[in-house]
Design a protein around this motif. Sequence first.
Motif, PDB file in Angstrom:
ATOM      1  N   UNK A 147       7.714  -4.099  -2.363  1.00  0.00           N
ATOM      2  CA  UNK A 147       8.128  -2.746  -2.009  1.00  0.00           C
ATOM      3  C   UNK A 147       7.947  -1.844  -3.214  1.00  0.00           C
ATOM      4  N   UNK A 148       7.112  -0.828  -3.061  1.00  0.00           N
ATOM      5  CA  UNK A 148       6.870   0.149  -4.122  1.00  0.00           C
ATOM      6  C   UNK A 148       7.832   1.317  -3.946  1.00  0.00           C
ATOM      7  N   UNK A 149       8.738   1.502  -4.903  1.00  0.00           N
ATOM      8  CA  UNK A 149       9.749   2.556  -4.815  1.00  0.00           C
ATOM      9  C   UNK A 149       9.166   3.871  -5.325  1.00  0.00           C
ATOM     10  N   UNK A 150       9.091   4.878  -4.445  1.00  0.00           N
ATOM     11  CA  UNK A 150       8.562   6.192  -4.800  1.00  0.00           C
ATOM     12  C   UNK A 150       9.672   7.234  -4.722  1.00  0.00           C
ATOM     13  N   UNK A 151       9.477   8.337  -5.421  1.00  0.00           N
ATOM     14  CA  UNK A 151      10.354   9.487  -5.245  1.00  0.00           C
ATOM     15  C   UNK A 151       9.956  10.229  -3.967  1.00  0.00           C
ATOM     16  N   UNK A 152      10.815  11.165  -3.540  1.00  0.00           N
ATOM     17  CA  UNK A 152      10.505  11.968  -2.359  1.00  0.00           C
ATOM     18  C   UNK A 152       9.185  12.698  -2.532  1.00  0.00           C
ATOM     19  N   UNK A 153       8.973  13.333  -3.696  1.00  0.00           N
ATOM     20  CA  UNK A 153       7.746  14.101  -3.921  1.00  0.00           C
ATOM     21  C   UNK A 153       6.532  13.188  -3.983  1.00  0.00           C
ATOM     22  N   UNK A 154       6.675  12.035  -4.616  1.00  0.00           N
ATOM     23  CA  UNK A 154       5.560  11.088  -4.684  1.00  0.00           C
ATOM     24  C   UNK A 154       5.171  10.605  -3.293  1.00  0.00           C
ATOM     25  N   UNK A 155       6.155  10.312  -2.447  1.00  0.00           N
ATOM     26  CA  UNK A 155       5.845   9.854  -1.098  1.00  0.00           C
ATOM     27  C   UNK A 155       5.198  10.955  -0.283  1.00  0.00           C
ATOM     28  N   UNK A 156       5.705  12.178  -0.388  1.00  0.00           N
ATOM     29  CA  UNK A 156       5.133  13.288   0.348  1.00  0.00           C
ATOM     30  C   UNK A 156       3.664  13.469  -0.007  1.00  0.00           C
ATOM     31  N   UNK A 157       3.358  13.399  -1.291  1.00  0.00           N
ATOM     32  CA  UNK A 157       1.963  13.535  -1.734  1.00  0.00           C
ATOM     33  C   UNK A 157       1.127  12.367  -1.233  1.00  0.00           C
ATOM     34  N   UNK A 158       1.692  11.165  -1.280  1.00  0.00           N
ATOM     35  CA  UNK A 158       0.996   9.966  -0.820  1.00  0.00           C
ATOM     36  C   UNK A 158       0.647  10.072   0.671  1.00  0.00           C
ATOM     37  N   UNK A 159       1.607  10.505   1.477  1.00  0.00           N
ATOM     38  CA  UNK A 159       1.382  10.603   2.922  1.00  0.00           C
ATOM     39  C   UNK A 159       0.423  11.725   3.275  1.00  0.00           C
ATOM     40  N   UNK A 160       0.446  12.804   2.493  1.00  0.00           N
ATOM     41  CA  UNK A 160      -0.396  13.971   2.789  1.00  0.00           C
ATOM     42  C   UNK A 160      -1.880  13.658   2.684  1.00  0.00           C
ATOM     43  N   UNK A 161      -2.223  12.530   2.086  1.00  0.00           N
ATOM     44  CA  UNK A 161      -3.638  12.140   2.016  1.00  0.00           C
ATOM     45  C   UNK A 161      -4.183  11.774   3.387  1.00  0.00           C
ATOM     46  N   UNK A 162      -3.265  11.447   4.340  1.00  0.00           N
ATOM     47  CA  UNK A 162      -3.742  11.023   5.651  1.00  0.00           C
ATOM     48  C   UNK A 162      -3.192  11.803   6.817  1.00  0.00           C
ATOM     49  N   UNK A 163      -2.477  12.911   6.546  1.00  0.00           N
ATOM     50  CA  UNK A 163      -1.882  13.699   7.632  1.00  0.00           C
ATOM     51  C   UNK A 163      -1.586  15.096   7.122  1.00  0.00           C
ATOM     52  N   UNK A 164      -1.281  16.043   8.028  1.00  0.00           N
ATOM     53  CA  UNK A 164      -0.934  17.395   7.583  1.00  0.00           C
ATOM     54  C   UNK A 164       0.243  17.369   6.604  1.00  0.00           C
ATOM     55  N   UNK A 165       0.187  18.229   5.589  1.00  0.00           N
ATOM     56  CA  UNK A 165       1.206  18.237   4.541  1.00  0.00           C
ATOM     57  C   UNK A 165       2.596  18.489   5.110  1.00  0.00           C
ATOM     58  N   UNK A 166       2.693  19.350   6.131  1.00  0.00           N
ATOM     59  CA  UNK A 166       3.995  19.659   6.719  1.00  0.00           C
ATOM     60  C   UNK A 166       4.622  18.422   7.347  1.00  0.00           C
ATOM     61  N   UNK A 167       3.810  17.634   8.051  1.00  0.00           N
ATOM     62  CA  UNK A 167       4.316  16.429   8.684  1.00  0.00           C
ATOM     63  C   UNK A 167       4.647  15.378   7.636  1.00  0.00           C
TER      64      UNK A 167
END
Length: 278
Positions: free
Chosen positions: A206-226
Amino acid sequence: MTSILVTGATGTTGSRTAAQLRAAGHPVRAATRNGDPRFDWYDPATHDAALAGVDRVYLVPPPGETDPARIMLPFLDRARAAGVRRAVLLSSSAIPLGGPAVGEVHAALPGLFAEWAVLRPSWFMQNFLRDHAHARSIRATGTLASATGTGRVAFIDADDIAAVAAHALTTAEAPNTDLILTGPQALAFDDIAATLTEVTGRPVTHQHLSHDQLSEHLAAGMPAEFAALLASLDLAIAEGAEDRTTPTVHHLTGRPPTDFRTVAVRELGRSGGVNDRS
């Protein structure tokens, strides 16, 4: 005989709900973009044919849609006019009545239909095992990234959600309430990684990320708002919002919900799952 319309009929809960309804002898119309009749949330011209002869409907919101109410509420008005009397909506334990995303549809449902239910399951066990960003990351790199910290979730088997959906659609008296659905035990993401390591024989961390790190990570594959919305849900988990279990699955289906290890063995044996990693 009237049919039950199942939207999202090729998806995680829709496919299972349709299968369980058919197995119990209920007529089902599977709503898909390639079906006959064809159904597309974003194409109102497909809605009337899908609703013809239907009196109950299972509602799976359009995937990835940040404002599902703008798509779903006109359809629900049309469904009521077409004779639909019962609607069962898939929401989430993380989204309250009137909350963001599908929470607005939840708030509208009792005013549209005399018979209704809102399913609010916790996070799906299948997210770690099938076609989801978590599962893909586990297969590719052996890592599970989240901003949940040590927060725990009573993850639920999609088969159990489908069993409750089938019950809510066919029982003589509609629930007319929202139903919080959980698995039998609250687990941290570290526990999920450990179980997958045990089941597959390959290390999963399990890779522990901060909220901002996860948001940036997810935004690579979906709209930034989502992506930001999903990251905020992880933050809520870290703060304990999902650390609970409920007896609802057992109460409505007559059997206890399935534990994660059992589902992992079942699903990975079916598909290869994380064992596909090379």
